[in-house]
Motif scaffolding. Structure first.
Motif, PDB file in Angstrom:
ATOM      1  N   ALA A  85      -6.426   3.042   4.095  1.00 39.99           N
ATOM      2  CA  ALA A  85      -5.757   1.740   3.924  1.00 39.99           C
ATOM      3  C   ALA A  85      -5.790   1.355   2.445  1.00 39.99           C
ATOM      4  O   ALA A  85      -6.112   0.226   2.084  1.00 39.99           O
ATOM      5  CB  ALA A  85      -6.429   0.677   4.788  1.00 39.99           C
ATOM      6  N   GLY A  99      -3.069   1.904   0.349  1.00 42.06           N
ATOM      7  CA  GLY A  99      -1.721   1.958  -0.207  1.00 42.06           C
ATOM      8  C   GLY A  99      -1.218   0.611  -0.680  1.00 42.06           C
ATOM      9  O   GLY A  99      -1.902  -0.407  -0.577  1.00 42.06           O
ATOM     10  N   LYS A 100       0.019   0.615  -1.183  1.00 40.84           N
ATOM     11  CA  LYS A 100       0.589  -0.611  -1.781  1.00 40.84           C
ATOM     12  C   LYS A 100       1.500  -1.354  -0.815  1.00 40.84           C
ATOM     13  O   LYS A 100       1.842  -2.505  -1.055  1.00 40.84           O
ATOM     14  CB  LYS A 100       1.397  -0.250  -3.031  1.00 40.84           C
ATOM     15  CG  LYS A 100       0.567   0.386  -4.132  1.00 40.84           C
ATOM     16  CD  LYS A 100       1.390   0.470  -5.422  1.00 40.84           C
ATOM     17  CE  LYS A 100       0.845   1.485  -6.403  1.00 40.84           C
ATOM     18  NZ  LYS A 100       1.126   2.894  -5.976  1.00 40.84           N
ATOM     19  N   SER A 101       1.954  -0.709   0.255  1.00 43.20           N
ATOM     20  CA  SER A 101       2.897  -1.324   1.210  1.00 43.20           C
ATOM     21  C   SER A 101       4.102  -1.915   0.485  1.00 43.20           C
ATOM     22  O   SER A 101       4.609  -2.971   0.878  1.00 43.20           O
ATOM     23  CB  SER A 101       2.213  -2.432   2.027  1.00 43.20           C
ATOM     24  OG  SER A 101       1.196  -1.932   2.855  1.00 43.20           O
ATOM     25  N   SER A 102       4.569  -1.266  -0.569  1.00 43.03           N
ATOM     26  CA  SER A 102       5.654  -1.884  -1.359  1.00 43.03           C
ATOM     27  C   SER A 102       6.965  -1.925  -0.575  1.00 43.03           C
ATOM     28  O   SER A 102       7.714  -2.884  -0.701  1.00 43.03           O
ATOM     29  CB  SER A 102       5.814  -1.167  -2.697  1.00 43.03           C
ATOM     30  OG  SER A 102       5.979   0.202  -2.488  1.00 43.03           O
ATOM     31  N   ARG A 103       7.223  -0.907   0.254  1.00 47.90           N
ATOM     32  CA  ARG A 103       8.471  -0.938   1.036  1.00 47.90           C
ATOM     33  C   ARG A 103       8.431  -2.039   2.094  1.00 47.90           C
ATOM     34  O   ARG A 103       9.425  -2.670   2.391  1.00 47.90           O
ATOM     35  CB  ARG A 103       8.724   0.429   1.689  1.00 47.90           C
ATOM     36  CG  ARG A 103       9.177   1.475   0.688  1.00 47.90           C
ATOM     37  CD  ARG A 103       9.125   2.860   1.278  1.00 47.90           C
ATOM     38  NE  ARG A 103       7.758   3.349   1.390  1.00 47.90           N
ATOM     39  CZ  ARG A 103       7.419   4.500   1.948  1.00 47.90           C
ATOM     40  NH1 ARG A 103       8.354   5.264   2.474  1.00 47.90           N
ATOM     41  NH2 ARG A 103       6.166   4.885   1.989  1.00 47.90           N
ATOM     42  N   ASN A 125      -9.268  -0.101  -1.303  1.00 52.92           N
ATOM     43  CA  ASN A 125      -9.686  -0.562  -2.625  1.00 52.92           C
ATOM     44  C   ASN A 125      -9.767  -2.086  -2.677  1.00 52.92           C
ATOM     45  O   ASN A 125      -9.906  -2.664  -3.737  1.00 52.92           O
ATOM     46  CB  ASN A 125      -8.725   0.006  -3.683  1.00 52.92           C
ATOM     47  CG  ASN A 125      -8.736   1.525  -3.618  1.00 52.92           C
ATOM     48  OD1 ASN A 125      -9.814   2.134  -3.690  1.00 52.92           O
ATOM     49  ND2 ASN A 125      -7.590   2.136  -3.420  1.00 52.92           N
ATOM     50  N   ASP A 166     -11.552   4.530  -3.204  1.00 55.78           N
ATOM     51  CA  ASP A 166     -11.079   5.732  -3.897  1.00 55.78           C
ATOM     52  C   ASP A 166     -11.905   6.005  -5.155  1.00 55.78           C
ATOM     53  O   ASP A 166     -12.229   5.086  -5.904  1.00 55.78           O
ATOM     54  CB  ASP A 166      -9.606   5.544  -4.326  1.00 55.78           C
ATOM     55  CG  ASP A 166      -8.643   5.533  -3.151  1.00 55.78           C
ATOM     56  OD1 ASP A 166      -9.053   5.893  -2.033  1.00 55.78           O
ATOM     57  OD2 ASP A 166      -7.463   5.175  -3.370  1.00 55.78           O
ATOM     58  N   ALA A 225      -3.531   7.376   8.936  1.00 54.40           N
ATOM     59  CA  ALA A 225      -2.996   6.297   8.104  1.00 54.40           C
ATOM     60  C   ALA A 225      -3.125   4.967   8.848  1.00 54.40           C
ATOM     61  O   ALA A 225      -3.192   4.932  10.081  1.00 54.40           O
ATOM     62  CB  ALA A 225      -1.530   6.579   7.782  1.00 54.40           C
ATOM     63  N   CYS A 226      -3.115   3.875   8.093  1.00 59.73           N
ATOM     64  CA  CYS A 226      -3.292   2.546   8.695  1.00 59.73           C
ATOM     65  C   CYS A 226      -1.980   1.964   9.203  1.00 59.73           C
ATOM     66  O   CYS A 226      -1.950   0.839   9.677  1.00 59.73           O
ATOM     67  CB  CYS A 226      -3.899   1.599   7.667  1.00 59.73           C
ATOM     68  SG  CYS A 226      -2.767   1.269   6.302  1.00 59.73           S
ATOM     69  N   ASP A 227      -0.896   2.724   9.091  1.00 61.14           N
ATOM     70  CA  ASP A 227       0.416   2.166   9.453  1.00 61.14           C
ATOM     71  C   ASP A 227       1.008   2.868  10.675  1.00 61.14           C
ATOM     72  O   ASP A 227       2.219   2.939  10.829  1.00 61.14           O
ATOM     73  CB  ASP A 227       1.371   2.246   8.253  1.00 61.14           C
ATOM     74  CG  ASP A 227       1.562   3.669   7.741  1.00 61.14           C
ATOM     75  OD1 ASP A 227       1.000   4.600   8.338  1.00 61.14           O
ATOM     76  OD2 ASP A 227       2.282   3.839   6.735  1.00 61.14           O
ATOM     77  N   ASN A 229       7.068   1.900   7.576  1.00 56.32           N
ATOM     78  CA  ASN A 229       7.191   1.743   6.129  1.00 56.32           C
ATOM     79  C   ASN A 229       8.030   0.529   5.757  1.00 56.32           C
ATOM     80  O   ASN A 229       7.739  -0.146   4.781  1.00 56.32           O
ATOM     81  CB  ASN A 229       7.822   3.002   5.514  1.00 56.32           C
ATOM     82  CG  ASN A 229       6.859   4.163   5.535  1.00 56.32           C
ATOM     83  OD1 ASN A 229       5.676   3.993   5.231  1.00 56.32           O
ATOM     84  ND2 ASN A 229       7.329   5.326   5.919  1.00 56.32           N
TER      85      ASN A 229
END
Ligand SMILES: Nc1nc2c(ncn2[C@@H]2O[C@H](COP(=O)(O)OP(=O)(O)OP(=O)(O)O)[C@@H](O)[C@H]2O)c(=O)[nH]1
Length: 199
Positions: free
Chosen positions: A9, A11-15, A50, A65, A92-94, A183
């Motif tokens: 978990a 990531g940036k989830s930007s999408r 993070n 990380d 993955a968390c998604d 995503n």
């Protein structure tokens, strides 16, 4: 179960435009769904993030990380480094429809392999897969060389690839759900509809 589970978990989830792990599906956040499914099988579950404050409410073991900003491969490295187990299921968390039975089958297939990677409709799924702790060093090496693609790491390992023909107890629809990840906002909408129809 003589294996740990590791949830990525970091990531940036930007999408998606908002933290994917915290999106609610049927009253529970996606990450709670994953944690609760994995709890049925794994005594030890590690969350790689993070932003530890964000996830404190989950009351899980957390690690961060060692190579921030380097993507999922860095999450795999951190999770394996923190694990007390040789065999580790990484997810993955998604992915809102995690199957713990399938995770168990992949863990049991590990044997002497470095990793067990599902291949569904020709697509590799290294973020619903099993990795041996001993490959943490190889992951670090890839990152340090600037090779951040999971595929690059897999090509250097002794991998068991498991295709749908070896997973015949699961229907095509079940497999599509299990390996579905969110995503974009429209994928979150789809996940909510499917979860509602299932409940
Ligand atoms: N620990 C860790 N996990 C990561 C990192 N980048 C992505 N992940 C996780 O890997 C999985 C797949 O991530 P992606 O959807 O490819 O990337 P993302 O950053 O979450 O989303 P986008 O910004 O939309 O690409 C998710 O569980 C992410 O949380 C990272 O740098 N560190």
């Amino acid at each position: 179960m003589k294996a740990a589970a590791i949830i990525l978990a970091g990531g940036k989830s930007s999408r998606m435009g908002t933290n994917k792990a915290l999106l609610k599906i049927n009253e529970k956040t996606t990450i709670e769904r994953t944690r609760d499914a994995l709890k049925l099988l794994f005594d030890d579950i590690i969350l790689v993030t993070n932003e530890t404050e964000t996830y404190e409410f989950l009351e899980m073991n957390m690690t961060s990380d060692h190579y921030p900003g380097m993507g999922p491969l860095a999450g795999v490295h951190a999770g394996l480094t923190a694990s007390d187990y040789d065999v580790n299921f990484i997810v993955a968390c998604d992915m809102p429809f995690v199957s713990v039975e399938l995770a168990e089958a992949l863990v049991h297939a590990c044997g002497h392999y470095d990793a067990v990677i599902p291949v569904i409709n020709g697509k590799q799924h290294p973020l619903f897969a099993v990795f041996h702790k001993k490959i943490a060093g190889e992951a670090a090496k890839s990152i340090e060389e600037g090779n951040l693609r999971m595929k690059h790491l897999l090509d250097r390992l002794n991998v068991l690839y498991v295709t749908e023909s070896e997973l015949q107890t699961y229907s095509q629809l079940d497999l599509e759900r299990v390996f579905f990840n969110m995503n974009h906002p429209n994928e979150y909408e789809d996940a909510k509809k499917w979860a509602e129809a299932d409940s």
